[in-house]
Design a protein around this motif. Structure first.
Motif, PDB file in Angstrom:
ATOM      1  N   SER A 291       1.064  -0.972   0.076  1.00 39.44           N
ATOM      2  CA  SER A 291      -0.079  -0.205   0.103  1.00 39.44           C
ATOM      3  C   SER A 291       1.070   1.275  -0.062  1.00 39.44           C
ATOM      4  N   ALA A 292       0.190   2.481   0.236  1.00 42.25           N
ATOM      5  CA  ALA A 292       0.826   3.616   0.173  1.00 42.25           C
ATOM      6  C   ALA A 292       1.505   4.090   1.491  1.00 42.25           C
ATOM      7  N   CYS A 293       1.409   2.982   2.552  1.00 46.14           N
ATOM      8  CA  CYS A 293       1.877   3.334   3.664  1.00 46.14           C
ATOM      9  C   CYS A 293       3.367   3.605   4.000  1.00 46.14           C
ATOM     10  N   VAL A 294       3.516   4.675   4.848  1.00 41.39           N
ATOM     11  CA  VAL A 294       5.058   5.017   4.869  1.00 41.39           C
ATOM     12  C   VAL A 294       5.615   4.498   6.385  1.00 41.39           C
ATOM     13  N   TYR A 295       4.668   3.843   7.093  1.00 38.79           N
ATOM     14  CA  TYR A 295       5.125   3.401   8.507  1.00 38.79           C
ATOM     15  C   TYR A 295       5.333   4.470   9.234  1.00 38.79           C
ATOM     16  N   CYS A 296       4.872   5.583   9.511  1.00 37.57           N
ATOM     17  CA  CYS A 296       5.019   6.704  10.342  1.00 37.57           C
ATOM     18  C   CYS A 296       4.281   6.197  11.676  1.00 37.57           C
ATOM     19  N   GLY A 297       3.622   5.246  11.681  1.00 39.44           N
ATOM     20  CA  GLY A 297       2.914   4.811  13.113  1.00 39.44           C
ATOM     21  C   GLY A 297       2.024   5.642  13.416  1.00 39.44           C
ATOM     22  N   ASN A 298       1.558   6.807  13.007  1.00 39.28           N
ATOM     23  CA  ASN A 298       0.618   7.819  13.749  1.00 39.28           C
ATOM     24  C   ASN A 298      -0.516   7.301  13.875  1.00 39.28           C
ATOM     25  N   CYS A 299      -0.990   6.049  12.874  1.00 36.34           N
ATOM     26  CA  CYS A 299      -2.185   5.341  13.432  1.00 36.34           C
ATOM     27  C   CYS A 299      -2.228   4.629  14.969  1.00 36.34           C
ATOM     28  N   ILE A 300      -1.013   4.172  15.054  1.00 33.68           N
ATOM     29  CA  ILE A 300      -0.643   3.440  16.361  1.00 33.68           C
ATOM     30  C   ILE A 300      -0.888   4.535  17.474  1.00 33.68           C
ATOM     31  N   GLY A 301      -0.522   5.702  17.267  1.00 34.67           N
ATOM     32  CA  GLY A 301      -0.381   6.659  18.353  1.00 34.67           C
ATOM     33  C   GLY A 301      -1.638   7.150  18.764  1.00 34.67           C
ATOM     34  N   VAL A 302      -2.649   7.043  17.720  1.00 30.40           N
ATOM     35  CA  VAL A 302      -3.997   7.400  18.212  1.00 30.40           C
ATOM     36  C   VAL A 302      -5.000   6.438  18.393  1.00 30.40           C
ATOM     37  N   CYS A 303      -4.884   5.105  18.221  1.00 28.86           N
ATOM     38  CA  CYS A 303      -5.576   4.087  18.541  1.00 28.86           C
ATOM     39  C   CYS A 303      -5.968   3.991  19.927  1.00 28.86           C
ATOM     40  N   PRO A 304      -7.372   4.101  20.316  1.00 31.42           N
ATOM     41  CA  PRO A 304      -7.855   4.022  21.496  1.00 31.42           C
ATOM     42  C   PRO A 304      -7.958   2.605  22.192  1.00 31.42           C
ATOM     43  N   THR A 305      -8.009   1.733  21.293  1.00 33.43           N
ATOM     44  CA  THR A 305      -8.575   0.434  21.947  1.00 33.43           C
ATOM     45  C   THR A 305      -7.333  -0.764  21.627  1.00 33.43           C
ATOM     46  N   GLY A 306      -6.018  -0.385  21.063  1.00 33.96           N
ATOM     47  CA  GLY A 306      -5.051  -1.350  20.951  1.00 33.96           C
ATOM     48  C   GLY A 306      -4.920  -2.240  19.632  1.00 33.96           C
ATOM     49  N   ALA A 307      -5.992  -1.803  18.909  1.00 33.42           N
ATOM     50  CA  ALA A 307      -6.098  -2.528  17.633  1.00 33.42           C
ATOM     51  C   ALA A 307      -4.853  -2.419  16.841  1.00 33.42           C
ATOM     52  N   LEU A 308      -4.241  -1.303  16.956  1.00 29.53           N
ATOM     53  CA  LEU A 308      -2.919  -0.994  16.297  1.00 29.53           C
ATOM     54  C   LEU A 308      -1.638  -0.909  17.221  1.00 29.53           C
ATOM     55  N   VAL A 309      -0.793  -1.906  17.188  1.00 27.91           N
ATOM     56  CA  VAL A 309       0.465  -1.703  18.266  1.00 27.91           C
ATOM     57  C   VAL A 309       1.599  -2.191  17.343  1.00 27.91           C
ATOM     58  N   SER A 310       2.553  -1.617  18.015  1.00 23.59           N
ATOM     59  CA  SER A 310       3.940  -1.946  17.636  1.00 23.59           C
ATOM     60  C   SER A 310       4.236  -3.252  17.652  1.00 23.59           C
ATOM     61  N   VAL A 311       5.088  -3.820  16.637  1.00 21.17           N
ATOM     62  CA  VAL A 311       5.488  -5.337  16.788  1.00 21.17           C
ATOM     63  C   VAL A 311       6.400  -5.622  18.158  1.00 21.17           C
ATOM     64  N   ALA A 312       7.040  -4.603  18.686  1.00 25.63           N
ATOM     65  CA  ALA A 312       7.862  -4.653  20.166  1.00 25.63           C
ATOM     66  C   ALA A 312       6.547  -5.001  20.979  1.00 25.63           C
ATOM     67  N   GLU A 313       5.510  -4.157  20.938  1.00 29.95           N
ATOM     68  CA  GLU A 313       4.424  -4.438  22.150  1.00 29.95           C
ATOM     69  C   GLU A 313       3.790  -5.862  21.767  1.00 29.95           C
ATOM     70  N   TYR A 314       3.547  -6.077  20.818  1.00 29.75           N
ATOM     71  CA  TYR A 314       2.507  -6.993  20.252  1.00 29.75           C
ATOM     72  C   TYR A 314       3.525  -8.339  20.831  1.00 29.75           C
ATOM     73  N   ASP A 315       4.916  -8.718  20.274  1.00 30.96           N
ATOM     74  CA  ASP A 315       5.639  -9.570  20.761  1.00 30.96           C
ATOM     75  C   ASP A 315       5.866  -9.960  22.299  1.00 30.96           C
ATOM     76  N   ARG A 316       5.810  -8.675  22.895  1.00 31.55           N
ATOM     77  CA  ARG A 316       5.956  -8.810  24.547  1.00 31.55           C
ATOM     78  C   ARG A 316       4.636  -9.176  25.092  1.00 31.55           C
ATOM     79  N   ARG A 317       3.433  -9.101  24.694  1.00 31.64           N
ATOM     80  CA  ARG A 317       2.031  -9.293  25.058  1.00 31.64           C
ATOM     81  C   ARG A 317       1.994 -10.975  24.840  1.00 31.64           C
ATOM     82  N   GLU A 318       2.440 -11.312  23.459  1.00 27.69           N
ATOM     83  CA  GLU A 318       2.141 -12.779  23.145  1.00 27.69           C
ATOM     84  C   GLU A 318       3.143 -13.500  23.962  1.00 27.69           C
TER      85      GLU A 318
END
Length: 385
Positions: A291-318
């Protein structure tokens, strides 16, 4: 009573000294060139004199700052409107939203109005409707995040109608979306409003990978009556920086707007489908790397429910190594370029797990680029893999 007038103080022309009649005075020669220029220069050691643009996202100066003799910070000149918040009169600048008025002038209880799709560094989306309040003369409840204050407006925030509406919004969302990683405020609001998603029955089985993406827009299947419909589906992992868990997506549109006109102007994601099957999708439903995504991660910064998280956070949770109670936050300035974005380094067990930026910072306004948000691995000097 005797009063003493000051010549010219009321704006009227001074009387001529010879005739005593106003308007007949003879203009003097005025000061010589350069005679009074020293009066216009700021005294040594003081800042510039004149209008300085105030930072609209910054905090307002306190009384001590306003009286310290420094530069006068002026924003746009706005008329003041008067309204009542649960019967208490409040005055706010014209253009202020009801939610902003509650934050500035309301009691702690009024300022604690629940929000999901609102953020201080974004334009109101007006999607979730959990911040509704009652306004005298309005047929329906109004979203406080988007409705602007008006002169004479009467706002009520704690009526049974308001509380019932907020509870239903939170309850219906929680019945279909996994909210267990939402912020602590959201968890608290769900408890305060008595949310009980279990009363809608057990959840339906999750959809298979890609099944919800292929559904025909606007053709929601009728439920079987024994289970409650959900948006549960497998997590999407298709890149090295962040994951998308749309089982937790409440369609607040904040990620779409952060990718678009509120921050990045990339427009890599948008809302697709309709009704209950609406979803966040890339153009032509391609995987994120295509896609056109440039991986700025601003979508992660505003997500209120944890639907979008960094790989670092996801791996630690798992792996069961996510320790939010042990997390420390250190503020620094990004060194990748000269813009000067503030960074908040979230550290757990000696490792940076996430990078955010404060929403009220006058440079970044809470948004970062790919380097600022994800370019921290060299700091930790971690081994590959």
């Amino acid at each position: 009573m005797t009063t003493t007038s000051v010549p010219g103080a009321d704006g009227a022309p001074e009387a001529d000294a010879a005739t005593g009649r106003p308007g007949t005075e003879t203009p003097g020669p005025g000061p010589a060139a350069g005679e009074r220029t020293a009066e216009l220069r700021p005294p040594a050691g003081r800042g510039p004199v004149g209008v300085t643009v105030a930072d609209p996202a910054g905090s307002a100066p306190g009384p001590a700052e306003r009286l310290a003799g420094g530069p006068v910070l002026l924003g746009p000149i706005r008329r003041t409107v008067t309204l009542t918040l649960d019967g208490t009169e409040a005055r706010v600048p014209e253009g202020t939203t009801i939610l902003e008025a509650l934050h500035r002038e309301g009691t702690p209880e009024q300022a604690d109005t629940p929000t999901l799709c609102w953020a201080p560094n974004m334009d109101p989306v007006n999607a979730c409707r959990v911040c509704v309040v009652e306004v005298e003369g309005s047929r329906a409840l109004v979203p406080s995040c988007a409705r602007r204050c008006e002169d004479g407006m009467e706002v009520r925030t704690g009526t049974e109608k308001v509380r019932h509406s907020r509870r239903m919004v939170l309850e219906l969302l929680a019945s279909s979306v996994d909210m267990d990683r939402a912020s602590a405020d959201v968890q608290r609001w769900m408890g305060d409003y008595g949310v009980d998603p279990q009363r809608y029955g057990p959840p339906a089985p999750p959809a298979a990978a890609g099944e919800r993406d292929r559904r025909h827009a606007g053709h929601h299947r009728a439920p079987d009556g024994s289970t409650r419909a959900t948006v549960a589906q497998p997590v999407k992992i298709d890149n090295d920086l962040y994951v998308r868990d749309y089982s937790r997506c409440i369609m607040c549109y904040k990620c779409v707007n952060a990718c678009g006109t509120d921050a990045q102007f990339t427009f890599a994601i948008a809302a697709a489908g309709r009704g209950f099957d609406a979803r966040i999708a890339t153009e032509h439903d391609v995987e994120l790397p295509g896609s056109a995504c440039v991986y700025c991660g601003n979508c992660i910064g505003v997500c209120p429910t944890g639907a979008l998280v960094s790989v670092a956070e996801y791996d630690r949770r798992e792996a069961g190594r996510w320790r939010p109670d042990e997390e420390t936050v250190t503020t620094t300035i990004c060194a990748f370029c000269g813009v000067g974005c503030n960074l908040e380094l979230h550290v757990q067990q000696g490792e940076i797990v996430n990078v955010t930026s404060p929403a009220d910072h006058s440079v970044a306004h809470g948004h970062l680029c790919i380097k600022g948000r994800f370019g921290f691995r060299h700091v930790q000097n971690l081994p590959e893999g």
